[in-house]
Design a protein around this motif. Structure first.
Motif, PDB file in Angstrom:
ATOM      1  N   ARG A  93       0.920  -1.356  -0.503  1.00 39.28           N
ATOM      2  CA  ARG A  93       0.292  -0.109  -0.011  1.00 39.28           C
ATOM      3  C   ARG A  93       0.558   1.398  -0.167  1.00 39.28           C
ATOM      4  N   THR A  94       0.393   2.610  -0.670  1.00 40.47           N
ATOM      5  CA  THR A  94       1.027   3.583  -0.273  1.00 40.47           C
ATOM      6  C   THR A  94      -0.167   4.954  -0.489  1.00 40.47           C
ATOM      7  N   SER A  95       0.536   5.830  -0.809  1.00 36.63           N
ATOM      8  CA  SER A  95      -0.592   6.965  -0.495  1.00 36.63           C
ATOM      9  C   SER A  95      -0.486   7.700  -1.741  1.00 36.63           C
ATOM     10  N   PRO A  96      -1.607   7.762  -2.596  1.00 38.24           N
ATOM     11  CA  PRO A  96      -1.972   8.536  -3.724  1.00 38.24           C
ATOM     12  C   PRO A  96      -0.895  10.308  -4.441  1.00 38.24           C
ATOM     13  N   THR A  97      -0.300  10.398  -2.987  1.00 40.14           N
ATOM     14  CA  THR A  97       0.711  11.205  -3.141  1.00 40.14           C
ATOM     15  C   THR A  97       2.235  10.838  -3.346  1.00 40.14           C
ATOM     16  N   SER A  98       2.266   9.224  -3.083  1.00 38.42           N
ATOM     17  CA  SER A  98       3.725   9.008  -3.047  1.00 38.42           C
ATOM     18  C   SER A  98       4.143   8.990  -4.623  1.00 38.42           C
ATOM     19  N   PRO A  99       5.763   8.933  -4.121  1.00 39.82           N
ATOM     20  CA  PRO A  99       6.432   8.359  -6.289  1.00 39.82           C
ATOM     21  C   PRO A  99       5.791   7.348  -6.468  1.00 39.82           C
ATOM     22  N   LEU A 100       5.338   6.367  -5.297  1.00 35.05           N
ATOM     23  CA  LEU A 100       5.114   4.937  -5.610  1.00 35.05           C
ATOM     24  C   LEU A 100       3.912   4.795  -6.616  1.00 35.05           C
ATOM     25  N   ALA A 101       3.126   6.035  -7.022  1.00 33.69           N
ATOM     26  CA  ALA A 101       1.842   6.119  -7.183  1.00 33.69           C
ATOM     27  C   ALA A 101       1.726   5.888  -8.428  1.00 33.69           C
ATOM     28  N   VAL A 102       2.659   6.181  -9.212  1.00 29.01           N
ATOM     29  CA  VAL A 102       2.506   6.512 -10.596  1.00 29.01           C
ATOM     30  C   VAL A 102       2.603   4.268 -10.617  1.00 29.01           C
ATOM     31  N   LEU A 103       2.847   3.848 -10.297  1.00 27.90           N
ATOM     32  CA  LEU A 103       2.850   2.581 -10.931  1.00 27.90           C
ATOM     33  C   LEU A 103       1.257   1.481 -10.770  1.00 27.90           C
ATOM     34  N   ALA A 104       0.184   2.617 -10.290  1.00 27.46           N
ATOM     35  CA  ALA A 104      -1.078   2.135  -9.981  1.00 27.46           C
ATOM     36  C   ALA A 104      -1.690   1.720 -11.393  1.00 27.46           C
ATOM     37  N   GLU A 105      -0.757   2.720 -12.585  1.00 25.86           N
ATOM     38  CA  GLU A 105      -0.758   2.847 -13.413  1.00 25.86           C
ATOM     39  C   GLU A 105       0.339   2.797 -14.455  1.00 25.86           C
ATOM     40  N   HIS A 106       1.147   2.321 -14.495  1.00 31.53           N
ATOM     41  CA  HIS A 106       2.757   1.772 -14.720  1.00 31.53           C
ATOM     42  C   HIS A 106       2.885   0.845 -15.839  1.00 31.53           C
ATOM     43  N   ASP A 107       2.882   1.418 -16.853  1.00 37.96           N
ATOM     44  CA  ASP A 107       3.119   0.811 -17.858  1.00 37.96           C
ATOM     45  C   ASP A 107       4.153   0.431 -18.763  1.00 37.96           C
ATOM     46  N   GLY A 108       5.724   0.146 -17.109  1.00 35.42           N
ATOM     47  CA  GLY A 108       7.186  -0.126 -17.184  1.00 35.42           C
ATOM     48  C   GLY A 108       7.466  -1.495 -16.552  1.00 35.42           C
ATOM     49  N   GLU A 109       8.339  -1.775 -17.317  1.00 38.69           N
ATOM     50  CA  GLU A 109       9.305  -2.688 -15.801  1.00 38.69           C
ATOM     51  C   GLU A 109       9.073  -2.285 -14.487  1.00 38.69           C
ATOM     52  N   VAL A 110       8.784  -3.552 -13.505  1.00 38.74           N
ATOM     53  CA  VAL A 110       9.315  -2.983 -12.317  1.00 38.74           C
ATOM     54  C   VAL A 110      10.162  -4.125 -12.017  1.00 38.74           C
ATOM     55  N   VAL A 111      10.939  -3.324 -10.550  1.00 33.11           N
ATOM     56  CA  VAL A 111      11.563  -4.538 -10.480  1.00 33.11           C
ATOM     57  C   VAL A 111      11.853  -4.485  -8.790  1.00 33.11           C
ATOM     58  N   PHE A 112      11.382  -5.604  -7.789  1.00 30.99           N
ATOM     59  CA  PHE A 112      11.158  -5.553  -6.537  1.00 30.99           C
ATOM     60  C   PHE A 112      12.715  -6.603  -5.918  1.00 30.99           C
TER      61      PHE A 112
END
Length: 141
Positions: free
Chosen positions: A62-81
């Motif tokens: 979970r994250t805040s809608p204003t967090s830099p992580l919020a972009v991941l909700a509609e992200h179209d690129g690869e993510v690494v965890f």
């Protein structure tokens, strides 16, 4: 869902490191609750820690809608965890890296996972759907 990278789970000659299989990587993901998410935002690499859970082979946080992580909700690129563990006294550790795609997750679907962020105002649930998982275990000789 997961695939492993090419390689062997046997240590290389003269080396105490070895590649982990997908099942062991999945198991190790469930032994900790803090990892790091890496992605690109506006052409710049971003790496941020999150507390997470694995829910049905999906990494969720979970994250805040204003967090830099919020972009991941509609992200179209690869993510690494990435998650890891190390023991300085006995000089051994492991690391697991998951590559995949992120998307908004249903908060209702995550309710049973007891997924709670360490931050307040974390109304946005994010899921990372793994496409590839790799890992290594290292021990000093």
């Amino acid at each position: 869902m997961f695939s492993t990278s090419p390689g062997s789970d046997r240590p290389a000659p003269g080396n105490a490191a070895h590649v982990l299989g997908a099942e062991e990587c999945r198991e190790l993901l469930t032994t900790t609750t803090v990892g790091r998410v890496a992605f690109c935002r506006d052409g710049t690499p971003v790496l941020l820690p999150v507390n997470f859970r694995v829910v049905d082979d999906v990494i969720a946080f979970r994250t805040s809608p204003t967090s830099p992580l919020a972009v991941l909700a509609e992200h179209d690129g690869e993510v690494v965890f990435e998650v890891d563990h190390h023991d300085d006294v006995f000089r051994h550790g492991w690391s697991v890296i998951v590559s995949g795609r992120s998307a908004a997750a249903s908060p209702a679907a995550l309710a049973t996972a007891d997924l709670r962020s360490w931050q307040h105002g974390t109304d946005l649930a994010i899921a990372i759907v793994p496409e590839r998982i790799t890992g290594r275990r290292v021990a000093a000789r």
